[in-house]
Design a protein around this motif. Sequence first.
Motif, PDB file in Angstrom:
ATOM      1  N   GLY A  86       0.803  -1.200   0.000  1.00 47.20           N
ATOM      2  CA  GLY A  86       0.000   0.000   0.000  1.00 47.20           C
ATOM      3  C   GLY A  86       0.844   1.260   0.000  1.00 47.20           C
ATOM      4  N   ALA A  87       2.171   1.157   0.027  1.00 50.99           N
ATOM      5  CA  ALA A  87       3.024   2.325   0.014  1.00 50.99           C
ATOM      6  C   ALA A  87       3.527   2.589  -1.381  1.00 50.99           C
ATOM      7  CB  ALA A  87       4.201   2.110   0.969  1.00 50.99           C
ATOM      8  N   VAL A  88       4.167   3.741  -1.587  1.00 52.72           N
ATOM      9  CA  VAL A  88       4.607   4.097  -2.940  1.00 52.72           C
ATOM     10  C   VAL A  88       5.940   4.790  -2.877  1.00 52.72           C
ATOM     11  CG1 VAL A  88       3.398   6.327  -2.894  1.00 52.72           C
ATOM     12  CG2 VAL A  88       3.954   5.295  -5.086  1.00 52.72           C
TER      13      VAL A  88
ATOM     14  N   THR B 245       8.393   7.329   0.785  1.00 51.55           N
ATOM     15  CA  THR B 245       7.647   7.957   1.857  1.00 51.55           C
ATOM     16  C   THR B 245       7.353   6.954   2.960  1.00 51.55           C
ATOM     17  OG1 THR B 245       6.609   9.466   0.310  1.00 51.55           O
ATOM     18  CG2 THR B 245       5.537   9.205   2.423  1.00 51.55           C
TER      19      THR B 245
ATOM     20  N   PRO C 271       5.140   5.493   5.790  1.00 48.96           N
ATOM     21  CA  PRO C 271       3.727   5.579   6.139  1.00 48.96           C
ATOM     22  C   PRO C 271       3.494   6.308   7.458  1.00 48.96           C
ATOM     23  CG  PRO C 271       4.276   3.364   5.396  1.00 48.96           C
ATOM     24  CD  PRO C 271       5.567   4.115   5.547  1.00 48.96           C
TER      25      PRO C 271
ATOM     26  N   GLN D 145      -2.636   0.110 -12.075  1.00 46.92           N
ATOM     27  CA  GLN D 145      -1.317   0.419 -11.531  1.00 46.92           C
ATOM     28  C   GLN D 145      -0.635  -0.793 -10.919  1.00 46.92           C
ATOM     29  OE1 GLN D 145      -4.168   1.511 -10.204  1.00 46.92           O
ATOM     30  NE2 GLN D 145      -4.137   1.477  -7.952  1.00 46.92           N
ATOM     31  N   CYS D 146      -1.409  -1.833 -10.610  1.00 50.02           N
ATOM     32  CA  CYS D 146      -0.831  -3.023  -9.987  1.00 50.02           C
ATOM     33  C   CYS D 146      -0.031  -3.865 -10.975  1.00 50.02           C
ATOM     34  CB  CYS D 146      -1.928  -3.855  -9.337  1.00 50.02           C
ATOM     35  SG  CYS D 146      -2.875  -2.945  -8.093  1.00 50.02           S
TER      36      CYS D 146
ATOM     37  N   PRO E 287       3.229   0.438  -6.091  1.00 51.77           N
ATOM     38  CA  PRO E 287       2.030   1.261  -6.295  1.00 51.77           C
ATOM     39  C   PRO E 287       1.053   1.215  -5.134  1.00 51.77           C
ATOM     40  CG  PRO E 287       1.871  -0.771  -7.546  1.00 51.77           C
ATOM     41  CD  PRO E 287       3.261  -0.741  -6.963  1.00 51.77           C
ATOM     42  N   GLN E 288       0.249   2.260  -5.043  1.00 48.17           N
ATOM     43  CA  GLN E 288      -0.820   2.306  -4.062  1.00 48.17           C
ATOM     44  C   GLN E 288      -2.022   1.513  -4.558  1.00 48.17           C
ATOM     45  OE1 GLN E 288      -1.469   6.530  -3.665  1.00 48.17           O
ATOM     46  NE2 GLN E 288      -0.108   6.684  -1.899  1.00 48.17           N
ATOM     47  N   GLY E 289      -2.888   1.122  -3.637  1.00 49.90           N
ATOM     48  CA  GLY E 289      -4.146   0.490  -4.003  1.00 49.90           C
ATOM     49  C   GLY E 289      -4.036  -0.946  -4.443  1.00 49.90           C
ATOM     50  N   CYS E 290      -2.985  -1.638  -4.019  1.00 47.02           N
ATOM     51  CA  CYS E 290      -2.771  -3.011  -4.483  1.00 47.02           C
ATOM     52  C   CYS E 290      -2.718  -4.009  -3.325  1.00 47.02           C
ATOM     53  CB  CYS E 290      -1.492  -3.100  -5.319  1.00 47.02           C
ATOM     54  SG  CYS E 290      -1.553  -2.122  -6.833  1.00 47.02           S
TER      55      CYS E 290
END
Length: 225
Positions: A9-11, A26, A28, A83-84, A122-125
């Motif tokens: 969930g981080a990028v 970054t 979390p 994006q995943c 990527p985020q959202g994965c």
Amino acid sequence: MRGYAMGLGAVLAISGCAAPEHAAPTDPAGGTATRTTVVVNPAAVQRVQADLPPGYEVSPLAGNAAPAGFWGFTAGWAAEPGQCAALADPGAGAPTHGWSASGAGGIIHAVVAGPGTVAAIPQGCAAWTLRGGRTTATVAATAAPDISGMPTAAMSTVATTVVEGGTETRSHADTAIAYPSPGYVVTVTVVTDPGSALPELGPDVAGRLLRSATDEITGDAEAAG
């Protein structure tokens, strides 16, 4: 595939300059992790074969050396959300070194891609889907190996393929990813057959071999330092 392990969930942000530098990842918790640039020797991944379980037979990489290929996909697959896809083929377009090994518990693939990869988690994965041809895979984030100095990710994949007559076949894979230095990514994928009567390789094998691989490919540089 830096000083702490990052979940899916981080990028990692990438600079928008013409010749981009990879920005520090970054944290979390609100801080910034230190990114370490080290010299990488991709060919040293061959040494990890010494850590394989007894009785495994090693062969050169064949065909698609991306995790998606090891999950049973060929060209033309698509990720949902899009994006995943960066997790299904994190070394897209870059040179690769590595090997595959098969034994009673499953198949192990170890790959180092680079230079030239884009280091991005990527985020959202946390949970996503990959589709291509007759195969659909559900992917879920798992606990990433903690490797000092680099971000990591891990995922569990169940792929279902519909064959002639509507029969379904299934396979399971555990994949661990590390980004040891800007432009390089390391992946270890362990594929098992849920229907096999033989004992499967445990879910910790991918992470353990990933640690060995990152140690080996950066070890020469550390020793020289």
